[in-house]
Design a protein around this motif. Structure first.
Motif, PDB file in Angstrom:
ATOM      1  N   LYS A 134      89.548  11.317  21.502  1.00  0.00           N
ATOM      2  CA  LYS A 134      90.494  12.424  21.649  1.00  0.00           C
ATOM      3  C   LYS A 134      91.312  12.238  22.918  1.00  0.00           C
ATOM      4  CE  LYS A 134      87.375  15.728  19.417  1.00  0.00           C
ATOM      5  NZ  LYS A 134      86.562  16.950  19.617  1.00  0.00           N
ATOM      6  N   LYS A 135      92.555  12.691  22.865  1.00  0.00           N
ATOM      7  CA  LYS A 135      93.445  12.539  24.023  1.00  0.00           C
ATOM      8  C   LYS A 135      92.868  13.232  25.259  1.00  0.00           C
ATOM      9  CE  LYS A 135      98.356  12.690  25.184  1.00  0.00           C
ATOM     10  NZ  LYS A 135      99.713  13.051  24.719  1.00  0.00           N
ATOM     11  N   ALA A 136      92.138  14.334  25.041  1.00  0.00           N
ATOM     12  CA  ALA A 136      91.566  15.089  26.164  1.00  0.00           C
ATOM     13  C   ALA A 136      90.496  14.294  26.903  1.00  0.00           C
ATOM     14  CB  ALA A 136      90.982  16.403  25.655  1.00  0.00           C
ATOM     15  N   ASP A 137      89.913  13.305  26.222  1.00  0.00           N
ATOM     16  CA  ASP A 137      88.839  12.522  26.848  1.00  0.00           C
ATOM     17  C   ASP A 137      89.345  11.282  27.581  1.00  0.00           C
ATOM     18  OD1 ASP A 137      86.843  14.222  25.992  1.00  0.00           O
ATOM     19  OD2 ASP A 137      86.599  13.179  24.079  1.00  0.00           O
ATOM     20  N   ILE A 138      90.629  11.010  27.486  1.00  0.00           N
ATOM     21  CA  ILE A 138      91.187   9.829  28.151  1.00  0.00           C
ATOM     22  C   ILE A 138      91.091  10.008  29.669  1.00  0.00           C
ATOM     23  CG2 ILE A 138      93.254   8.408  28.455  1.00  0.00           C
ATOM     24  CD1 ILE A 138      91.914   8.314  25.673  1.00  0.00           C
ATOM     25  N   GLY A 139      90.697   8.926  30.359  1.00  0.00           N
ATOM     26  CA  GLY A 139      90.623   8.959  31.817  1.00  0.00           C
ATOM     27  C   GLY A 139      89.221   9.137  32.359  1.00  0.00           C
ATOM     28  N   VAL A 140      88.225   9.240  31.464  1.00  0.00           N
ATOM     29  CA  VAL A 140      86.853   9.450  31.940  1.00  0.00           C
ATOM     30  C   VAL A 140      85.990   8.216  31.661  1.00  0.00           C
ATOM     31  CG1 VAL A 140      87.048  11.920  31.502  1.00  0.00           C
ATOM     32  CG2 VAL A 140      86.013  10.451  29.756  1.00  0.00           C
ATOM     33  N   PHE A 141      84.794   8.243  32.230  1.00  0.00           N
ATOM     34  CA  PHE A 141      83.778   7.226  31.950  1.00  0.00           C
ATOM     35  C   PHE A 141      82.632   7.931  31.220  1.00  0.00           C
ATOM     36  CE2 PHE A 141      86.132   5.614  35.474  1.00  0.00           C
ATOM     37  CZ  PHE A 141      86.089   4.231  35.389  1.00  0.00           C
ATOM     38  N   ASN A 142      82.459   7.643  29.955  1.00  0.00           N
ATOM     39  CA  ASN A 142      81.373   8.260  29.203  1.00  0.00           C
ATOM     40  C   ASN A 142      80.082   7.488  29.422  1.00  0.00           C
ATOM     41  OD1 ASN A 142      82.561  10.478  28.033  1.00  0.00           O
ATOM     42  ND2 ASN A 142      83.212   9.391  26.190  1.00  0.00           N
ATOM     43  N   PRO A 143      79.037   8.149  29.927  1.00  0.00           N
ATOM     44  CA  PRO A 143      77.772   7.436  30.128  1.00  0.00           C
ATOM     45  C   PRO A 143      77.102   7.106  28.800  1.00  0.00           C
ATOM     46  CG  PRO A 143      77.491   9.771  30.600  1.00  0.00           C
ATOM     47  CD  PRO A 143      78.949   9.566  30.347  1.00  0.00           C
ATOM     48  N   ILE A 144      76.424   5.948  28.751  1.00  0.00           N
ATOM     49  CA  ILE A 144      75.652   5.531  27.580  1.00  0.00           C
ATOM     50  C   ILE A 144      74.205   5.374  28.024  1.00  0.00           C
ATOM     51  CG2 ILE A 144      75.344   3.759  25.800  1.00  0.00           C
ATOM     52  CD1 ILE A 144      78.297   3.019  26.217  1.00  0.00           C
ATOM     53  N   TYR A 145      73.292   6.045  27.317  1.00  0.00           N
ATOM     54  CA  TYR A 145      71.882   6.054  27.711  1.00  0.00           C
ATOM     55  C   TYR A 145      71.021   5.290  26.700  1.00  0.00           C
ATOM     56  CZ  TYR A 145      73.460   9.852  30.751  1.00  0.00           C
ATOM     57  OH  TYR A 145      74.140  10.597  31.688  1.00  0.00           O
ATOM     58  N   ASN A 146      69.879   4.815  27.171  1.00  0.00           N
ATOM     59  CA  ASN A 146      68.882   4.293  26.234  1.00  0.00           C
ATOM     60  C   ASN A 146      68.339   5.460  25.426  1.00  0.00           C
ATOM     61  OD1 ASN A 146      68.861   1.497  26.893  1.00  0.00           O
ATOM     62  ND2 ASN A 146      67.735   1.964  28.758  1.00  0.00           N
ATOM     63  N   LEU A 147      68.243   5.273  24.111  1.00  0.00           N
ATOM     64  CA  LEU A 147      67.895   6.371  23.216  1.00  0.00           C
ATOM     65  C   LEU A 147      66.617   6.070  22.456  1.00  0.00           C
ATOM     66  CD1 LEU A 147      71.474   6.896  21.725  1.00  0.00           C
ATOM     67  CD2 LEU A 147      70.420   8.232  23.549  1.00  0.00           C
ATOM     68  N   THR A 148      66.151   7.065  21.731  1.00  0.00           N
ATOM     69  CA  THR A 148      65.082   6.889  20.754  1.00  0.00           C
ATOM     70  C   THR A 148      65.538   7.575  19.477  1.00  0.00           C
ATOM     71  OG1 THR A 148      62.708   7.137  20.362  1.00  0.00           O
ATOM     72  CG2 THR A 148      63.816   9.002  21.387  1.00  0.00           C
ATOM     73  N   ALA A 149      64.916   7.245  18.355  1.00  0.00           N
ATOM     74  CA  ALA A 149      65.332   7.813  17.068  1.00  0.00           C
ATOM     75  C   ALA A 149      65.319   9.340  17.134  1.00  0.00           C
ATOM     76  CB  ALA A 149      64.407   7.329  15.959  1.00  0.00           C
ATOM     77  N   GLY A 150      66.462   9.953  16.777  1.00  0.00           N
ATOM     78  CA  GLY A 150      66.570  11.411  16.810  1.00  0.00           C
ATOM     79  C   GLY A 150      67.356  11.936  17.984  1.00  0.00           C
ATOM     80  N   LEU A 151      67.536  11.103  19.038  1.00  0.00           N
ATOM     81  CA  LEU A 151      68.335  11.492  20.205  1.00  0.00           C
ATOM     82  C   LEU A 151      69.701  10.831  20.133  1.00  0.00           C
ATOM     83  CD1 LEU A 151      66.119  11.411  23.434  1.00  0.00           C
ATOM     84  CD2 LEU A 151      67.155  13.385  22.348  1.00  0.00           C
ATOM     85  N   THR A 152      70.722  11.535  20.575  1.00  0.00           N
ATOM     86  CA  THR A 152      72.068  10.969  20.600  1.00  0.00           C
ATOM     87  C   THR A 152      72.613  10.977  22.018  1.00  0.00           C
ATOM     88  OG1 THR A 152      73.173  13.099  20.262  1.00  0.00           O
ATOM     89  CG2 THR A 152      72.504  11.869  18.278  1.00  0.00           C
ATOM     90  N   ASN A 153      73.604  10.134  22.246  1.00  0.00           N
ATOM     91  CA  ASN A 153      74.259  10.121  23.557  1.00  0.00           C
ATOM     92  C   ASN A 153      74.914  11.461  23.839  1.00  0.00           C
ATOM     93  OD1 ASN A 153      74.260   7.780  25.352  1.00  0.00           O
ATOM     94  ND2 ASN A 153      74.883   6.643  23.548  1.00  0.00           N
ATOM     95  N   ASN A 154      75.518  12.064  22.825  1.00  0.00           N
ATOM     96  CA  ASN A 154      76.185  13.351  23.040  1.00  0.00           C
ATOM     97  C   ASN A 154      75.205  14.405  23.536  1.00  0.00           C
ATOM     98  OD1 ASN A 154      78.800  12.635  22.453  1.00  0.00           O
ATOM     99  ND2 ASN A 154      78.612  13.068  20.261  1.00  0.00           N
ATOM    100  N   PHE A 155      73.994  14.429  22.948  1.00  0.00           N
ATOM    101  CA  PHE A 155      72.996  15.409  23.386  1.00  0.00           C
ATOM    102  C   PHE A 155      72.595  15.153  24.834  1.00  0.00           C
ATOM    103  CE2 PHE A 155      68.599  16.650  24.145  1.00  0.00           C
ATOM    104  CZ  PHE A 155      68.649  18.003  23.839  1.00  0.00           C
ATOM    105  N   LEU A 156      72.335  13.876  25.167  1.00  0.00           N
ATOM    106  CA  LEU A 156      71.918  13.562  26.541  1.00  0.00           C
ATOM    107  C   LEU A 156      73.026  13.852  27.539  1.00  0.00           C
ATOM    108  CD1 LEU A 156      69.738  10.328  26.353  1.00  0.00           C
ATOM    109  CD2 LEU A 156      69.049  12.589  27.098  1.00  0.00           C
ATOM    110  N   ARG A 157      74.263  13.579  27.157  1.00  0.00           N
ATOM    111  CA  ARG A 157      75.384  13.878  28.062  1.00  0.00           C
ATOM    112  C   ARG A 157      75.445  15.378  28.375  1.00  0.00           C
ATOM    113  NH1 ARG A 157      79.583  10.145  24.630  1.00  0.00           N
ATOM    114  NH2 ARG A 157      78.876   8.123  25.419  1.00  0.00           N
ATOM    115  N   LYS A 158      75.300  16.192  27.329  1.00  0.00           N
ATOM    116  CA  LYS A 158      75.338  17.647  27.523  1.00  0.00           C
ATOM    117  C   LYS A 158      74.147  18.109  28.361  1.00  0.00           C
ATOM    118  CE  LYS A 158      77.823  18.577  23.209  1.00  0.00           C
ATOM    119  NZ  LYS A 158      77.725  19.105  21.820  1.00  0.00           N
TER     120      LYS A 158
END
Length: 683
Positions: A134-158
């Motif tokens: 999305k245009k609103a997200d341009i200019g940021v660094f989105n963190p990426i985490y090590n996950l396990t089945a059932g967890l998402t990056n979006n959930f961990l970011r929040k």
């Protein structure tokens, strides 16, 4: 201030029983764990690139849609959507799996931001399963985490955003504002905020630098805490000056001359023994002559009236050391004995009685040396071979069997200087960086599976000439998920066809077998009763069979360079021409460069540096060596200056922290965490 280690993660909004279980699975139990669960990488949405600038890399691209989407369904439950796009210079194909619902997003002439990896193959440029940004997200660094089945990056970011917003004010620093200014570091709260949500490269780098400092400094403090030698003023008085004549006589009995490197490290060891409490690491390549240096230290200890304990990780290695020490030293006075798990109870009792009465001068053995009932009369020197194979507590038990004995640890795994400064921060380091003259060079050959028939013929020819061979595989059994060679698969091939016709005796060996079985096989191999051993990496250390002149390593790209070098060191120990064959089917540029290093060099120190350079910070040396894999922020290639600064300034900085009661308690808070993670859980 609230203790973040005591606030359960379930107290955060959105963490119900199911999510709590998933977070526990990745070791997030508290808010402290959450804030310290750092990203493994970032989606850089700060800059857009042209396709040609990011071949085989991930990047953000601003593209124009050139075609309407097409959808194929090659089989049930799979649809493939593709659309042609342009970056203004080149065209590429976007490919999505089971995402046909997105086709309304792509209309000719529309422009989109796409994040993904550009691949250049026979079909041209492609971005497979890219993300629509999305245009609103341009200019940021989105963190990426090590996950396990059932967890998402979006959930961990929040979740991290919530934890930072609600609890970051409870983060206390162990560095005062004055020290932060002197050290040119950001405070801990800022570092943790910016490591999760950096707004720029500058934010990210300043956070990384601060957390790198913490890894080095807190580890050094942890070493001080767990270092059972730290309060020692000096070890036993072991004089070299007094016995120089005897030492020279022993050296003159060798059928060879010491190398300059051996002379240098021997001098360093003798200086320590005479004037300090020695705690030294001796590192040297396979065949560099560490054992003869160790025997010199043990002999000098004997001349001064003290006993030596030499502890090694395997019975095979213990027997080899015993044979070597006995051959070299027994004519010069020391009484030498061997104690292992297979020593009979009656023999063990005799050995322990002699040891207690100082009728044994040098005791060589495995973990048996640290059992209850093993009592030295006057232990002056402990020598630990392949010391990283023993835990802190095990080394401590051996040390405490004497009255402040000197310690010499040895490793045949040369490691880069930056790693040595960190891992062995409480030790002085000696390096034997040259091999004795006359060592047979090992020819290293890289092939793929198309050469296996020719390789089999070569193996048979070597066996028929009276030689023996090692064959190494990454797996014990075949795997449904990994297309790799296993001991099981290769063994079944080697006991049939031409090998069977030529009556070649082949056995397999792996770590799940009983120690007695492994020892019996290796003893038979050493005696020439077995022609070929097919094994996992259990043969990496401590196997000395001069008649073995060939080692074949399947799926060589799956091993670290230093581990490949260790395995290669199993051959080249006799008079015959020796060969190391690396079977590699990985066609990537990285695999090619790594195999090229192995072909070009037999220098373990050079190879360890290249391993670090090519593999990055992951699992160095092929296995997760004690402590290494825990470092997340230290850049081992670029942070030498920072590491050396911390080592040099540690005592001064520590004293300033100690002078401030609050700061010192915070350092203690982090040291406790570091000790638990790096030491107690490792043993």
């Amino acid at each position: 201030m609230r203790d973040l280690k005591k606030i359960k993660i379930s107290e955060l909004k959105g963490v119900g029983p199911k999510m709590n279980q998933l977070l526990n699975r990745i070791n997030i139990f508290t808010v402290y764990d959450c804030l310290r669960y750092y990203p493994r990488a970032y989606e850089d949405l700060s800059t857009t690139y042209k396709f040609k600038d990011k071949i085989a890399e991930k990047g953000l691209f601003y593209v124009e849609i050139l075609s309407n989407p097409t959808v194929r369904r090659p089989r049930p439950n799979l649809d493939i959507m593709s659309v042609l796009v342009s970056d203004g210079v080149d065209t590429a194909e976007l490919i999505f799996f089971n995402s046909s619902f997105l086709k309304n997003y792509f209309k000719i002439g529309y422009k989109k931001y796409i994040y993904g990896e550009i691949k250049n193959n026979k079909n041209g440029l492609q971005i497979v399963q890219g993300q629509i940004i999305k245009k609103a997200d341009i200019g940021v660094f989105n963190p990426i985490y090590n996950l396990t089945a059932g967890l998402t990056n979006n959930f961990l970011r929040k979740l991290l955003k919530l934890a930072i917003d609600d609890y970051s004010n409870y983060i206390e620093d162990y560095l005062s504002n004055e020290l932060l200014k002197d050290l040119k570091l950001v405070d801990l709260k800022t570092a943790i905020k910016n490591i999760h949500y950096p707004k720029s490269y500058e934010d990210l780098e300043s956070a990384r630098k601060r957390l790198s400092f913490d890894e080095i400094f807190v580890l050094q403090a942890s070493l001080d805490r767990t270092n059972y030698r730290s309060a020692i003023k000096r070890g036993p008085n072991i004089s070299y000056t007094k016995y120089k004549k005897e030492i020279n006589k022993y050296i003159s009995s060798f059928p060879f001359s010491l190398t300059n490197a051996q002379k240098k490290v021997t001098e360093e060891i003798f200086t320590d023994l005479e004037s300090a409490s020695m705690n030294r690491l001796l590192q040297g390549d396979v065949g560099s002559g560490k054992t003869i240096v160790a025997s010199l230290a043990a002999y000098l200890t004997y001349l001064n009236g003290y006993q030596t304990a030499l502890m090694v990780p395997t019975e095979i290695l213990a027997k080899q050391h015993f044979k070597s020490f006995y051959k070299d030293l027994s004519d010069f006075g020391p009484k030498i004995e061997l104690l292992t798990g297979s020593t009979s109870e009656s023999d063990k009792k005799i050995i322990l009685d002699k040891l207690k009465n100082q009728e044994i001068d040098i005791l060589i053995g495995t973990h048996s040396l640290i059992q209850e009932g093993v009592e030295f009369n006057n232990l002056g020197l402990t020598i630990i071979d392949e010391q990283h194979r023993f835990g802190v507590d095990q080394r401590k038990i051996l040390y405490l069997k004497g009255n402040n004995p000197h310690n010499l640890s040895m490793t045949a795994t040369p490691i880069p200087r930056t790693l040595a400064l960190i891992i062995y921060g409480d030790m002085e380091i000696s390096s034997i960086d040259e091999l004795p003259p006359g060592r047979q060079p090992i020819d290293t050959i890289v092939i793929d599976d198309s050469y296996l028939t020719r390789l089999d013929s070569f193996v048979i020819k070597q066996i028929q000439a009276g030689r023996q061979a090692f064959v190494v595989c990454p797996l014990i059994e075949d795997s449904e998920t990994m297309n790799l060679n296993s001991v099981e698969k290769v063994y079944n091939r080697y006991v049939s066809n031409d090998f069977k016709k030529n009556h070649i005796k082949t056995v397999f060996l792996h770590g799940k077998m009983k120690n007695s079985e492994k020892d019996e096989i290796m003893n038979d191999f050493a005696k020439g009763k077995i022609d070929i051993i097919i094994s996992t990496t259990v043969i990496e250390v401590g196997i000395n069979v001069p008649n073995a002149n060939l080692i074949i390593i399947y799926d060589a790209d799956r091993f670290g360079l230093s581990q490949l070098h260790q395995l290669r060191g199993r051959v080249g120990r006799g008079q015959e021409k020796s060969y190391c064959v690396l079977v590699n089917n990985n066609k990537t540029e990285l695999a090619y460069r790594r195999m090229k290093v192995m072909k070009q060099s037999t220098d373990g120190f050079y190879i360890s540096e290249k391993d670090l350079e090519l593999r990055g910070q992951g699992e160095l040396m092929g296995t997760k060596q004690h402590g290494i894999s825990d470092f997340q922020f230290i850049n081992f290639s670029n942070d030498l200056e920072l590491i050396e600064f911390v080592k040099k300034s540690y005592k001064e900085i520590y004293q300033k922290i100690q002078n401030n009661k609050n700061n010192f308690s915070q350092l203690d808070y982090y040291i406790t965490d570091m000790v638990n993670v790096r030491f107690e859980s490792k043993n």
